[in-house]
Scaffold this motif. Structure first.
Motif, PDB file in Angstrom:
ATOM      1  N   THR A  33       0.808  -1.217   0.000  1.00 45.99           N
ATOM      2  CA  THR A  33       0.000   0.000   0.000  1.00 45.99           C
ATOM      3  C   THR A  33       0.837   1.260   0.000  1.00 45.99           C
ATOM      4  O   THR A  33       1.971   1.257   0.472  1.00 45.99           O
ATOM      5  N   ASP A  34       0.246   2.350  -0.514  1.00 42.03           N
ATOM      6  CA  ASP A  34       0.906   3.646  -0.434  1.00 42.03           C
ATOM      7  C   ASP A  34       0.456   4.424   0.809  1.00 42.03           C
ATOM      8  O   ASP A  34       0.847   5.564   0.989  1.00 42.03           O
ATOM      9  N   ASP A  35      -0.396   3.821   1.627  1.00 39.95           N
ATOM     10  CA  ASP A  35      -0.779   4.457   2.877  1.00 39.95           C
ATOM     11  C   ASP A  35       0.373   4.338   3.863  1.00 39.95           C
ATOM     12  O   ASP A  35       1.040   3.300   3.936  1.00 39.95           O
ATOM     13  N   PRO A  36       0.624   5.378   4.671  1.00 43.86           N
ATOM     14  CA  PRO A  36       1.707   5.292   5.634  1.00 43.86           C
ATOM     15  C   PRO A  36       1.388   4.311   6.746  1.00 43.86           C
ATOM     16  O   PRO A  36       0.262   4.193   7.202  1.00 43.86           O
ATOM     17  N   GLY A  37       2.412   3.636   7.199  1.00 38.81           N
ATOM     18  CA  GLY A  37       2.238   2.729   8.317  1.00 38.81           C
ATOM     19  C   GLY A  37       1.673   1.386   7.918  1.00 38.81           C
ATOM     20  O   GLY A  37       1.238   1.160   6.803  1.00 38.81           O
ATOM     21  N   THR A  38       1.699   0.472   8.853  1.00 34.26           N
ATOM     22  CA  THR A  38       1.175  -0.867   8.621  1.00 34.26           C
ATOM     23  C   THR A  38      -0.322  -0.876   8.898  1.00 34.26           C
ATOM     24  O   THR A  38      -0.765  -0.393   9.937  1.00 34.26           O
ATOM     25  N   PRO A  39      -1.140  -1.402   7.989  1.00 31.31           N
ATOM     26  CA  PRO A  39      -2.577  -1.392   8.209  1.00 31.31           C
ATOM     27  C   PRO A  39      -2.955  -2.230   9.424  1.00 31.31           C
ATOM     28  O   PRO A  39      -2.444  -3.328   9.621  1.00 31.31           O
ATOM     29  N   SER A  40      -3.854  -1.719  10.222  1.00 31.48           N
ATOM     30  CA  SER A  40      -4.292  -2.437  11.400  1.00 31.48           C
ATOM     31  C   SER A  40      -5.417  -3.386  11.033  1.00 31.48           C
ATOM     32  O   SER A  40      -5.990  -3.323   9.940  1.00 31.48           O
ATOM     33  N   SER A  41      -5.769  -4.261  11.966  1.00 32.29           N
ATOM     34  CA  SER A  41      -6.873  -5.181  11.730  1.00 32.29           C
ATOM     35  C   SER A  41      -8.182  -4.412  11.581  1.00 32.29           C
ATOM     36  O   SER A  41      -9.073  -4.835  10.847  1.00 32.29           O
ATOM     37  N   THR A  42      -8.288  -3.271  12.262  1.00 30.99           N
ATOM     38  CA  THR A  42      -9.488  -2.445  12.133  1.00 30.99           C
ATOM     39  C   THR A  42      -9.595  -1.867  10.727  1.00 30.99           C
ATOM     40  O   THR A  42     -10.675  -1.852  10.129  1.00 30.99           O
ATOM     41  N   ASP A  43      -8.468  -1.401  10.174  1.00 28.13           N
ATOM     42  CA  ASP A  43      -8.465  -0.884   8.809  1.00 28.13           C
ATOM     43  C   ASP A  43      -8.911  -1.955   7.822  1.00 28.13           C
ATOM     44  O   ASP A  43      -9.697  -1.696   6.910  1.00 28.13           O
ATOM     45  N   THR A  44      -8.385  -3.164   8.000  1.00 27.03           N
ATOM     46  CA  THR A  44      -8.741  -4.263   7.110  1.00 27.03           C
ATOM     47  C   THR A  44     -10.214  -4.614   7.239  1.00 27.03           C
ATOM     48  O   THR A  44     -10.901  -4.838   6.229  1.00 27.03           O
ATOM     49  N   ARG A  45     -10.704  -4.646   8.451  1.00 24.73           N
ATOM     50  CA  ARG A  45     -12.127  -4.962   8.672  1.00 24.73           C
ATOM     51  C   ARG A  45     -13.018  -3.893   8.053  1.00 24.73           C
ATOM     52  O   ARG A  45     -14.032  -4.215   7.418  1.00 24.73           O
ATOM     53  N   HIS A  46     -12.656  -2.639   8.192  1.00 19.33           N
ATOM     54  CA  HIS A  46     -13.432  -1.561   7.586  1.00 19.33           C
ATOM     55  C   HIS A  46     -13.393  -1.641   6.062  1.00 19.33           C
ATOM     56  O   HIS A  46     -14.404  -1.387   5.390  1.00 19.33           O
ATOM     57  N   ALA A  47     -12.232  -1.995   5.522  1.00 18.23           N
ATOM     58  CA  ALA A  47     -12.114  -2.129   4.070  1.00 18.23           C
ATOM     59  C   ALA A  47     -13.018  -3.242   3.564  1.00 18.23           C
ATOM     60  O   ALA A  47     -13.670  -3.105   2.517  1.00 18.23           O
ATOM     61  N   ARG A  48     -13.088  -4.335   4.286  1.00 15.81           N
ATOM     62  CA  ARG A  48     -13.939  -5.449   3.866  1.00 15.81           C
ATOM     63  C   ARG A  48     -15.420  -5.089   4.002  1.00 15.81           C
ATOM     64  O   ARG A  48     -16.244  -5.524   3.176  1.00 15.81           O
ATOM     65  N   THR A  49     -15.753  -4.301   5.001  1.00 17.87           N
ATOM     66  CA  THR A  49     -17.137  -3.857   5.126  1.00 17.87           C
ATOM     67  C   THR A  49     -17.503  -2.940   3.968  1.00 17.87           C
ATOM     68  O   THR A  49     -18.591  -3.057   3.383  1.00 17.87           O
ATOM     69  N   ARG A  50     -16.606  -2.029   3.616  1.00 15.19           N
ATOM     70  CA  ARG A  50     -16.858  -1.148   2.472  1.00 15.19           C
ATOM     71  C   ARG A  50     -16.978  -1.951   1.183  1.00 15.19           C
ATOM     72  O   ARG A  50     -17.800  -1.650   0.312  1.00 15.19           O
ATOM     73  N   LEU A  51     -16.154  -2.992   1.047  1.00 11.67           N
ATOM     74  CA  LEU A  51     -16.229  -3.839  -0.133  1.00 11.67           C
ATOM     75  C   LEU A  51     -17.562  -4.563  -0.207  1.00 11.67           C
ATOM     76  O   LEU A  51     -18.149  -4.703  -1.290  1.00 11.67           O
ATOM     77  N   THR A  52     -18.057  -5.029   0.929  1.00  7.54           N
ATOM     78  CA  THR A  52     -19.371  -5.683   0.955  1.00  7.54           C
ATOM     79  C   THR A  52     -20.461  -4.725   0.501  1.00  7.54           C
ATOM     80  O   THR A  52     -21.345  -5.086  -0.286  1.00  7.54           O
ATOM     81  N   ILE A  53     -20.410  -3.495   0.988  1.00  8.04           N
ATOM     82  CA  ILE A  53     -21.381  -2.481   0.573  1.00  8.04           C
ATOM     83  C   ILE A  53     -21.280  -2.243  -0.930  1.00  8.04           C
ATOM     84  O   ILE A  53     -22.300  -2.138  -1.637  1.00  8.04           O
ATOM     85  N   ALA A  54     -20.055  -2.164  -1.439  1.00  2.00           N
ATOM     86  CA  ALA A  54     -19.853  -1.933  -2.869  1.00  2.00           C
ATOM     87  C   ALA A  54     -20.426  -3.070  -3.709  1.00  2.00           C
ATOM     88  O   ALA A  54     -21.076  -2.838  -4.733  1.00  2.00           O
ATOM     89  N   LEU A  55     -20.197  -4.307  -3.281  1.00  2.00           N
ATOM     90  CA  LEU A  55     -20.696  -5.457  -4.043  1.00  2.00           C
ATOM     91  C   LEU A  55     -22.219  -5.509  -4.035  1.00  2.00           C
ATOM     92  O   LEU A  55     -22.835  -5.879  -5.034  1.00  2.00           O
ATOM     93  N   ILE A  56     -22.826  -5.127  -2.913  1.00  2.00           N
ATOM     94  CA  ILE A  56     -24.287  -5.081  -2.866  1.00  2.00           C
ATOM     95  C   ILE A  56     -24.803  -4.005  -3.820  1.00  2.00           C
ATOM     96  O   ILE A  56     -25.753  -4.228  -4.584  1.00  2.00           O
TER      97      ILE A  56
END
Length: 277
Positions: free
Chosen positions: A29-52
């Motif tokens: 990623t080009d985001d600074p720092g190592t992604p946290s588990s919360t970031d990953t969980r939020h990304a997957r939730t956003r992806l679910t919304i997008a797929l719906i």
């Protein structure tokens, strides 16, 4: 002085930035720092919304091809509205209901710089040439655009034409790039182990193509539409990743669509080439 510091003095900063962007594209990623588990969980939730949202848009496009009835001069928006509403709904829900990942650009990367106009113009014309070659290979010649030039007549007819052009060349590119490159691409990337960019670009391009295949009729049109939209998705997705913003992707999309409409209005060719609506 380290070797890396010497290199950064010898080469212009813009070159260094592009090299770093390509490394990011192939690795993490080009985001600074190592992604946290919360970031990953939020990304997957956003992806679910997008797929719906994508599923709803595809279902509406498949079952209501005639679109919705809207009075003139906005009647040309009927078919677009079927797709725009669920896509925009997903973007807004994902953006404002879920926390953004650390270091992410505001509004899903929606930003534009002057240089984006140049990159978008070049990329859009190159993609149009590639798709035109594909059309010649599949159809045997370039398909006609909506030849005959711009309509004349009553004010409502002219306004309807203007609305249709704006829908294809301005509104649709912005809406679709916000969804596919702003929401889908970033959500896929944030959900992946290692957050490898090129995988997210390919997935977002494939989903982009799949939505346009819903309204394709016949194997030839499906082939041209599918491959053409996939190529455009790859181009706009790569631009979004390398720059970290949607400006180049939106301009590329606009130029790609507008290039065919210009041919139609000037009656240079005359039928229905690929327009990413």
């Amino acid at each position: 002085m380290s070797h890396g510091a010497t290199n950064r003095q010898l080469f212009p900063s813009v070159v260094i930035e592009r090299v770093d962007a390509w490394r990011s594209f192939a690795t993490v990623t080009d985001d600074p720092g190592t992604p946290s588990s919360t970031d990953t969980r939020h990304a997957r939730t956003r992806l679910t919304i997008a797929l719906i949202g994508l599923a709803v848009a595809a279902l509406l496009a498949a079952t209501m091809r005639a679109g919705v009835q809207i009075p003139q001069p906005f009647d040309a928006l009927g078919g677009y509205v079927l797709v725009w509403v669920p896509l925009l709904g997903a973007v807004l829900l994902a953006r404002f209901a879920i926390s953004a990942p650390r270091g992410s650009a505001p509004v899903l990367g929606l930003a534009l710089r002057p240089i984006d106009l140049l990159w978008g113009l070049a990329a859009g014309l190159i993609l149009r040439i590639l798709v035109s070659v594909l059309e010649v290979v599949v159809y045997g010649s370039l398909p006609s655009t909506a030849g005959g030039g711009a309509p004349t007549g009553s004010a409502l007819i002219v306004m309807s034409f203007i609305v249709a052009v704006l829908a294809a060349t301005v509104i649709a590119p912005v809406v679709e790039e916000l969804f596919f490159r702003g929401l889908v691409l970033r959500s896929v990337r944030g959900s992946l182990p290692g957050r490898v960019a090129w995988i997210a670009v390919v997935i977002s391009a494939a989903l982009f193509a799949s939505l346009h295949l819903v309204v394709a009729s016949g194997p030839s049109e499906a082939l041209v539409t599918g491959v053409g939209t996939f190529l455009v998705g790859l181009g706009t997705g790569t631009a979004a990743v390398l720059t970290g913003r949607l400006g180049p992707a939106i301009v590329t999309h606009i130029v790609f669509n507008a290039s065919l409409l210009v041919l139609g209005v000037t009656a240079v060719s005359g039928g229905t080439g690929v327009v990413i609506e």
